[in-house]
Design an enzyme around this catalytic site. Structure first.
Site, PDB file in Angstrom:
ATOM      1  N   GLY A  68     -99.854 -95.037  12.667  1.00  0.00           N
ATOM      2  CA  GLY A  68     -98.755 -95.334  11.746  1.00  0.00           C
ATOM      3  C   GLY A  68     -97.521 -94.498  12.030  1.00  0.00           C
ATOM      4  CD  GLU A 111    -102.804-101.269   3.336  1.00  0.00           C
ATOM      5  OE1 GLU A 111    -103.293-100.199   2.927  1.00  0.00           O
ATOM      6  OE2 GLU A 111    -102.293-102.117   2.603  1.00  0.00           O
ATOM      7  CB  CYS A 154    -109.383 -97.428   5.357  1.00  0.00           C
ATOM      8  SG  CYS A 154    -109.208 -98.988   4.570  1.00  0.00           S
ATOM      9  N   GLY A 180    -104.779 -98.962  10.461  1.00  0.00           N
ATOM     10  CA  GLY A 180    -105.384 -98.063  11.444  1.00  0.00           C
ATOM     11  C   GLY A 180    -105.187 -96.620  11.044  1.00  0.00           C
ATOM     12  CB  SER A 181    -105.504 -93.538  13.014  1.00  0.00           C
ATOM     13  OG  SER A 181    -104.564 -93.792  14.036  1.00  0.00           O
TER      14      SER A 181
END
Ligand code: UN1
Length: 498
Positions: A236, A253, A287, A231-232
């Site tokens: 994270g 990630e 991404c 995700g963003s």
């Protein structure tokens, strides 16, 4: 196929999709497609407890037998590729070709994991002591939590799931709130594979439906040994420290801000095709999407007009229609974020081509946009920020060092590429002073990675690696074992004690 046919083809219980309070909409037209019931703290706890219980037995099943379960899952995916791919498109809005591609990626990782189940190799190490044997063995880790994003609603789960299962670890999955139906479909396909397998423990795989509070339970629960979160960077930043607090493992990630350097010797025809696929594919919501184009001054005035021409002909519209290459953005927030970024870039001296909303009359509740090209005078804060939308910033460079410095001068470090036919440039790009990203390509765009390599990136991308190569090691614990088969007790380092 409509939703009803798809859900039937994927063994989803129609009742499960109705009657709840979580409204799921298709980004294709903004229409409501389901009302799911959220997990409660109690049901989430029961699923985590079942995973912990399943681990006790599953870790003892021989790895090649565990691989058989993933082989059966791969068979289900092959048989249902079209239905699941269509559901992916319906729920997240990517083009149907990409929907099928995503399921193919799942099939590929299943094949990889089946082979891996017979290759969880350890090491034998030379002991410094006579009559001693040293080994390093990989053992199952424990229940794994997977938190996934809307843009790859099923493939990213499968990278984690297929590896975790062959490594001996049950998985509890919290999919994006925007794409829970595809997650339930994966669970239904897994349940079929498990039924054919015979003795898979209950709780080996489960799905948590809900918002971030349900995801937080996974992050904070001591029974979950590893959380793999996609995700963003903002997400994270919350998840990483919380896991570290309890010394749990994480695979993060997060954001990417992926660049392509186009050098004077580049094959421009190839470059244009690669740019278009990686900048506008998935409507710029991968991404690994191409977000920055760094072009040598000598080819700038040839490449950029060609690109504008290619952009003008991109078919935008219903992603279920095979002739359309760009579908909708996921929702209004995403559109607002894109509009804001374009406004900021223009304010910083950028020249914007495209970027307007289209098809609004036909679909007032869906957000289709023209992909945007933005020629910018410098790498400003707006350019250095990841906006999850089809915006491609274009920068100029004169020396190769300058280009590499620009490529690296962003907080993220996921994917990168160079288009060149000059061997020296290509090798420099891949060297220790070249790209600082987890993925670096030559004459290939930054997106569309194969599953065989380790996938992930550096800096604010989070450092995690999933998928191929030896990424499986993150899902196991390493044990160094020394066995003394002599009748003496020599100490390491030659120490004499008593
Ligand atoms: C992602 O966007 O989270 O390399 C994953 C690619 C795909 C995976 C992207 N195989 O574009």
């Amino acid at each position: 196929m409509n939703l009803r046919d798809l859900t039937a083809a994927l063994y989803l219980d129609a009742e499960q999709l109705q009657g709840g309070t979580r409204i799921v909409r298709s980004p294709i037209d903004g229409a409501e497609i389901a009302r799911l019931t959220d997990d409660t703290p109690e049901t989430a706890d029961a699923k985590i407890a079942a995973a912990a219980e399943a681990f006790k037995g599953w870790r003892l099943v021989p790895a090649p037998r565990r691989g058989e379960l993933i082989r059966l899952l791969g068979e289900e995916l092959r048989a249902h590729k079209e239905a699941l791919g269509s559901l992916v498109t319906l729920e997240c809005g990517k083009s149907i070709q990409e929907g099928y591609g995503e399921v193919q990626e799942m099939i590929d990782i299943c094949d990889f994991a089946v082979g891996l189940s017979r290759q969880l190799y350890g090491l034998s190490i030379a002991s410094e002591r006579r009559g001693h044997r040293m080994t390093e063995t990989w053992l199952p880790l424990g229940p794994i939590g997977v938190i996934s994003a809307f843009n790859f609603p099923v493939a990213v789960w499968s990278w984690n799931f297929a590896l975790a299962i062959v490594c001996g670890d049950p998985v509890v999955w919290k999919p994006s709130e925007k794409t829970p139906i595809t997650a339930l479909a994966c669970q239904a396909l897994f349940d079929r594979a498990a039924a054919r397998f015979g003795d898979a423990p209950v709780g080996l795989s489960s799905v948590l439906i809900g918002d971030r509070s349900i995801g937080e339970r996974l992050v904070d629960d001591r029974r979950i040994a590893l959380v793999s979160a996609t995700g963003s960077t903002r997400m994270g930043r919350e998840v990483g420290p919380r896991l570290a607090q309890r010394f749990a493992r994480s695979i993060l990630e997060l954001g990417g801000n992926n660049a392509m350097i186009v050098t004077p010797s580049a094959d421009l025809e190839l470059a244009v095709r690669a740019i278009v696929f990686s900048a506008v594919g998935t409507a710029g919501q991968r991404c690994t999407s191409l977000r920055r184009l760094i072009v040598h001054s000598d080819v700038y005035d040839t490449l950029v007009p060609r690109l504008k021409q290619a952009y003008a002909g991109i078919p935008i519209g219903d992603p279920l229609d095979k002739t359309k290459l760009v579908g909708p953005l996921i929702d209004r927030d995403s559109f607002d974020g894109m509009a804001r970024a374009l406004e900021n870039a223009a304010g910083e001296g950028g020249t914007v081509t495209g970027g307007r909303r289209v098809l609004a009359d036909q679909h007032p509740d869906a957000f289709y946009v023209e992909p945007a090209l933005v020629e910018v005078p410098a790498q400003t804060d707006t350019v250095r920020h990841e906006t999850f939308a089809p915006i491609l910033y274009i920068l100029r460079y004169d020396t190769f060092e300058q280009a590499v410095a620009l490529q690296n001068d962003v907080p993220q470090g996921l994917s990168s590429c160079v288009f060149t036919t000059d061997l020296r440039e290509a090798e420099r790009f891949l060297s220790a002073s070249g790209s600082d990203c987890g993925i670096a390509n030559v004459n290939i765009g930054p997106s569309g990675a194969e599953i065989g390599g380790a996938f992930g990136g550096e800096k604010e991308t989070g450092g995690g690696r999933e998928s191929g190569s030896d990424a499986w090691k993150a899902y196991m614990r390493r044990q160094t074992a020394t066995v003394n088969y002599s009748d003496a007790l020599p100490l390491a380092q030659g120490i004499k004690f008593g």
